[in-house]
Design an enzyme around this catalytic site. Structure first.
Site, short mmCIF file in Angstrom:
data_model
loop_
_atom_site.label_atom_id
_atom_site.label_comp_id
_atom_site.label_asym_id
_atom_site.label_seq_id
_atom_site.Cartn_x
_atom_site.Cartn_y
_atom_site.Cartn_z
CD GLU A 211 -2.46 1.82 0.34
OE1 GLU A 211 -3.33 1.10 -0.16
OE2 GLU A 211 -2.21 2.98 -0.08
CG HIS A 451 -29.31 -11.19 26.87
ND1 HIS A 451 -28.02 -10.71 26.78
CD2 HIS A 451 -29.26 -12.31 27.65
CE1 HIS A 451 -27.22 -11.50 27.49
NE2 HIS A 451 -27.95 -12.48 28.02
P1 AMP Z 1 -9.41 1.90 -2.99
O1 AMP Z 1 -9.39 3.14 -3.83
O2 AMP Z 1 -10.05 2.05 -1.64
O3 AMP Z 1 -9.92 0.70 -3.75
O4 AMP Z 1 -7.89 1.56 -2.64
C1 AMP Z 1 -6.87 1.48 -3.60
C2 AMP Z 1 -5.55 1.64 -2.87
O5 AMP Z 1 -4.47 1.38 -3.78
C3 AMP Z 1 -5.32 3.06 -2.34
O6 AMP Z 1 -5.16 3.00 -0.94
C4 AMP Z 1 -4.03 3.52 -3.04
O7 AMP Z 1 -3.19 4.27 -2.18
C5 AMP Z 1 -3.36 2.20 -3.41
N1 AMP Z 1 -2.41 2.33 -4.53
C6 AMP Z 1 -2.59 2.97 -5.72
N2 AMP Z 1 -1.48 2.90 -6.51
C7 AMP Z 1 -0.55 2.18 -5.81
C8 AMP Z 1 0.81 1.76 -6.05
N3 AMP Z 1 1.47 2.06 -7.19
N4 AMP Z 1 1.45 1.03 -5.09
C9 AMP Z 1 0.82 0.72 -3.94
N5 AMP Z 1 -0.45 1.09 -3.64
C10 AMP Z 1 -1.15 1.82 -4.55
#
Ligand code: AMP
Ligand code: FAD
Length: 479
Positions: A211, A451
């Site tokens: 992430e 409950h």
């Molecule tokens: P969501 O938009 O909640 O589906 O989450 C997608 C996640 O992917 C987000 O938290 C972004 O920070 C993460 N993300 C996007 N691009 C990258 C990358 N190149 N490397 C690691 N994480 C990423």
């Protein structure tokens, strides 16, 4: 087929099919066009949610949870099983059966409500005309009094991780592995990444989640995000924060994934890489150049609070417009638009859209997080109750997590409810009802709960706002 309709809906996901069904219920002559083909190559209503989203992911989450329970937790409650095995093709087949049953269900609902379901591509022309290109047969033009655009969204892609459908897959591919990969990489610790990582982790894969952000689940209440990160790590998910994926190399042995973190350049090698970096609105081919609909710089159809576009009698709902990309949010918008077309005046209450992460324990919330309330400067009081103190959670051997209720100190109105725990998704529904009716923490405290139930944890958390919880010692003691 008639070529004049009161309402033409493009897209039959949860936003579009709900809009179509409600329009027809209200006596409007309605058609709904959808181009999706299911895994069997046949036309499939239901959109992302039914085909590649909510339903298939939950089928695998439930199956994998049962497997893990049998393997690791049955012995704790006195059930011994000689051996527990996994039949991945059977698991996938059952998931597909659930999906195809639900798809048939939408076709049945269209028929039963008098919606003309059209399978093929819809394209908005000028003057509320819609071009319909069926999967088989000739192109026609239909005239609509009102058009509802519900084209949904597709997975976002990033340059370092081109999807090849084999080693590197998006969320759709991750629902169809034919065996349990030894090593799985997940890019993105968002809702979809955590759910799919959990599925394969429970079934035995070593899962690394990369992430880019330093913060885990930034949209979630900080306490809940912190506790859940620890739980997921204890479950074996190797979640690496601050890890920005920069490249991949696919060879016979697997995928080498490069990323940078605070220590510099890193690599991991995995058998399958799931790219779950978010979703983007899907409007490809939807508009003729003179259809006159404005999009924002991210490709979302621009709408007002009532889902009206800049063009008269043309609306847009669901993932293709602003707001959270959630099935129920789109459904409410679809129903609202249908009712407005029919002359009623409902509105969607965007302040009470519930969110759920279907991990185990689940994370579910509605309203503001504590950090949001704090930042707004409002005075607030927090009540909390841990599932470890719930008789039902103890009886079920499922005691991780807590319920947190945030109330406005002046008015006692509930401004946010955050749940980490078993069946959090069901508990948060009660919080949504409470907030819809403008309940105070005291109102909930005065409400009787059966409950023993997990919901009692919500009751006790509401009571604890005033220091009145019965089944734990209150930190703040008030009369
Ligand atoms: P969501 O938009 O909640 O589906 O989450 C997608 C996640 O992917 C987000 O938290 C972004 O920070 C993460 N993300 C996007 N691009 C990258 C990358 N190149 N490397 C690691 N994480 C990423
Ligand atoms: P979609 O469901 O995307 O449907 C749009 C439909 O329109 C599609 O069938 C598309 O083919 C069709 N279409 C588009 N353009 C045209 C055209 N020009 N002509 C004809 N047809 C067209 N949300 C939740 O609330 N809960 C969950 O648990 C959940 N889990 C998810 C899990 C995964 C793995 C994924 C990927 C998503 C999940 N979501 C979940 C999100 C949810 O699926 C979406 O928010 C929801 O499906 C959006 O509904 P929609 O009707 O706007 O669009």
């Amino acid at each position: 087929m008639s070529d004049n309709f009161d309402v033409v809906v493009i897209g039959a996901g949860p936003a579009g099919y709900a809009a179509a069904i409600r329009s027809a219920q209200l006596g409007l002559n309605t058609a709904c066009i959808d181009k999706s083909l299911g895994k069997d190559g046949k036309p499939a209503f239901g959109g992302t949610c039914l085909n590649w989203g909510c339903i298939p992911s939950k089928a695998l989450l439930d199956a994998s949870h049962k497997y893990l329970d049998a393997k690791e937790h049955f012995a704790e409650i006195g059930i011994t099983v000689k051996s527990v095995g996994i039949d991945v093709p059977k698991m996938i087949e059952r998931k597909d059966k659930v999906v195809s049953g639900m798809i048939k269900g939408i076709a049945g609902l269209f028929k039963g409500n008098g919606v003309t379901g059209l399978t093929g591509v819809g394209r908005l022309l000028a003057n509320r005309q819609v071009e319909f290109t069926p999967h088989e047969g000739d192109r026609t033009i239909v005239q609509a009094e009102h058009v509802i655009l519900a084209p949904g969204s597709v997975p976002a892609e990033i340059p370092p991780t081109p999807i090849d459908g084999d080693r590197i897959v998006d969320s759709t591919g991750a629902l169809d592995f034919t065996e349990v990969p030894k090593r799985v990489g997940v890019i993105g610790a968002g809702v979809i990444g955590l759910e799919l990582g959990s599925v394969w982790g429970r079934l035995g894969s070593e899962v690394v989640v990369l992430e880019a952000l330093e913060e885990f689940l930034p949209m979630v209440d900080e306490r809940i995000a912190r506790d859940s990160l620890k739980i997921f790590k204890d479950q074996g998910l190797d979640i690496r924060l601050g890890a920005l994926v920069t490249g991949t190399e696919v060879n016979k042995k697997g995928v080498t994934v490069s990323y940078t973190d605070s220590e510099g350049e890193q690599t991991i090698v995995v058998d399958k890489l799931i790219v779950a970096v978010g979703r983007k609105p899907y409007t490809e081919g939807l508009f003729a150049p003179d259809s006159g609909i404005d999009l924002d710089d991210q490709g979302f159809v621009i709408v007002d609070d009532l889902c009206a576009t800049n063009a008269a009698n043309i609306y847009a709902v669901g993932d293709a417009v602003r707001g959270p990309m959630l099935a129920h949010k789109g459904t409410e918008e679809g129903v609202m638009v249908a009712e407005r077309i029919a002359g009623f005046k409902p509105m969607v209450n965007y302040a009470t859209v519930p969110s759920v992460v279907y991990t185990h324990p689940e994370i579910a919330w509605v309203g503001k997080t504590e950090q949001e309330v704090k930042a707004s400067g409002e005075s607030y009081t927090v009540g909390q109750f841990p599932f470890a103190a719930s008789g039902r959670a103890q009886a079920a051997n499922d005691t991780q997590g807590l319920v947190k209720v945030i109330a406005d100190t002046q008015t006692d109105r509930i401004v946010g409810v955050h749940v980490l725990g078993p069946q959090a998704s069901e508990i948060v529904a009660q919080a949504v009802i409470a907030m819809e009716f403008d309940a105070s923490a005291e109102d909930l405290g005065l409400t009787m709960f059966a409950h023993p139930t997990l919901s009692e944890a919500f009751h006790e958390a509401a009571l604890s706002v005033a220091g009145h919880a019965i089944h734990m010692v209150n930190r703040k003691k008030r009369s």
